[in-house]
Design an enzyme around this catalytic site. Structure first.
Site, PDB file in Angstrom:
ATOM      1  N   HIS A  86      -2.701   0.132   5.430  1.00 19.66           N
ATOM      2  CA  HIS A  86      -3.289  -0.882   6.313  1.00 19.66           C
ATOM      3  C   HIS A  86      -3.508  -0.365   7.735  1.00 19.66           C
ATOM      4  O   HIS A  86      -4.259  -0.956   8.502  1.00 19.66           O
ATOM      5  CB  HIS A  86      -2.430  -2.156   6.322  1.00 19.66           C
ATOM      6  CG  HIS A  86      -1.144  -2.047   7.077  1.00 19.66           C
ATOM      7  ND1 HIS A  86       0.066  -1.793   6.468  1.00 19.66           N
ATOM      8  CD2 HIS A  86      -0.868  -2.166   8.403  1.00 19.66           C
ATOM      9  CE1 HIS A  86       1.026  -1.770   7.381  1.00 19.66           C
ATOM     10  NE2 HIS A  86       0.487  -1.991   8.564  1.00 19.66           N
ATOM     11  N   ASP A 116       0.593   0.296  -0.450  1.00 24.25           N
ATOM     12  CA  ASP A 116       0.192   0.316   0.960  1.00 24.25           C
ATOM     13  C   ASP A 116       0.451   1.690   1.582  1.00 24.25           C
ATOM     14  O   ASP A 116       0.964   1.811   2.694  1.00 24.25           O
ATOM     15  CB  ASP A 116       0.931  -0.764   1.758  1.00 24.25           C
ATOM     16  CG  ASP A 116       0.394  -0.902   3.183  1.00 24.25           C
ATOM     17  OD1 ASP A 116      -0.815  -0.683   3.379  1.00 24.25           O
ATOM     18  OD2 ASP A 116       1.189  -1.203   4.096  1.00 24.25           O
ATOM     19  N   SER A 195       4.289   0.822  11.738  1.00 24.09           N
ATOM     20  CA  SER A 195       3.813   0.946  10.361  1.00 24.09           C
ATOM     21  C   SER A 195       3.357   2.372  10.069  1.00 24.09           C
ATOM     22  O   SER A 195       2.628   2.981  10.855  1.00 24.09           O
ATOM     23  CB  SER A 195       2.648  -0.017  10.117  1.00 24.09           C
ATOM     24  OG  SER A 195       3.081  -1.345  10.117  1.00 24.09           O
TER      25      SER A 195
END
Length: 243
Positions: A86, A116, A195
């Site tokens: 993402h 992901d 992230s």
């Protein structure tokens, strides 16, 4: 014989032995020794020194001129970088900044949408490339030390610490239709920009890739529940064998 004994008596009388140290003198000597001693480095500082050369700042631009930030970690000698999908999905440009300051463009070379995870390759590698050492998530236990290093809010190379909180967690990101499975739960602080960064054990080994947080208020701030994809799963995006 009497003369010898007399001589010894006079010697001891005129040259007495050293006086015993007082309690204050002993305490002062101990305090001085402790003040001059160099303490052993903490586990967290050692972990940071180990992982820092492998850390990557990821900046993206999307068609609507929306900028994004994330983290990545070098995992192969060829320069493959693991991050969260993402972070780079839909980006028109990906800019990578390595620990030595090298800035270059990157391109996604592999994706694992179900986890992901993405692998990114740099157009130009730094002169000294330091792949991270990978650990075994299967050796972790609840309560083990956990460290997260990344770029929250663009603050390069920030570190947070906590513990492993659980395993085999499920998490559905708001921006995805997929539910991620088999995640590691941690309470080390994770914020936007973390992230894609590494989750580390006390030996500085990468045991996971940070993917997201849970917050019932729907605000992008950390409340103590974060998740990471185990590295033995995520590594497949970079062609690493599972273990």
């Amino acid at each position: 014989m009497l003369t010898v004994l007399l001589a010894l008596w006079l010697y001891n009388l005129l040259l007495p032995g050293p006086r015993p140290l007082t309690t204050q003198q002993v305490n002062e000597a101990i305090a001085s020794a402790m003040a001059s001693a160099t303490p052993a480095p903490s586990y967290s500082s050692i972990v940071y020194q180990i992982i820092h050369p492998s850390l990557v700042l990821i900046e993206t631009e999307r068609p609507n001129n929306e900028g994004g930030l994330g983290s990545g970690v070098v995992v192969t000698a060829e320069g493959d970088i693991l991050t969260s999908l993402h972070v780079v999905a839909g980006a028109e440009t990906i800019t990578l900044t390595f620990a030595d300051g090298t800035r270059t463009e990157g391109v996604v070379v592999a994706e694992q949408p179900e986890n992901d995870i993405a692998a990114v390759r740099a157009a130009q590698l730094p002169e000294v490339l330091v792949p991270a050492t990978l650990g075994n998530p299967g050796a972790l236990r609840v309560g083990d030390e956990a460290f997260v290093v990344g770029n929250p809010f663009g603050l390069y190379g920030s570190m947070s610490a906590g513990v492993i909180s659980g395993f085999e967690r499920s998490f559905k990101p708001e921006t995805s239709e997929r539910t991620l499975e088999g995640l590691i739960q941690v309470d080390a602080a994770i914020n936007p920009g973390n992230s894609g960064g590494p989750l580390l054990n006390r030996y500085g080994q990468v045991v996971g890739i940070v993917t997201g947080i849970v917050n019932p208020t729907e605000q992008e701030v950390f409340i103590g529940i974060g998740f990471a994809v185990p590295i033995n799963v995520a590594g497949g995006a970079a062609g690493l064998p599972s273990y």
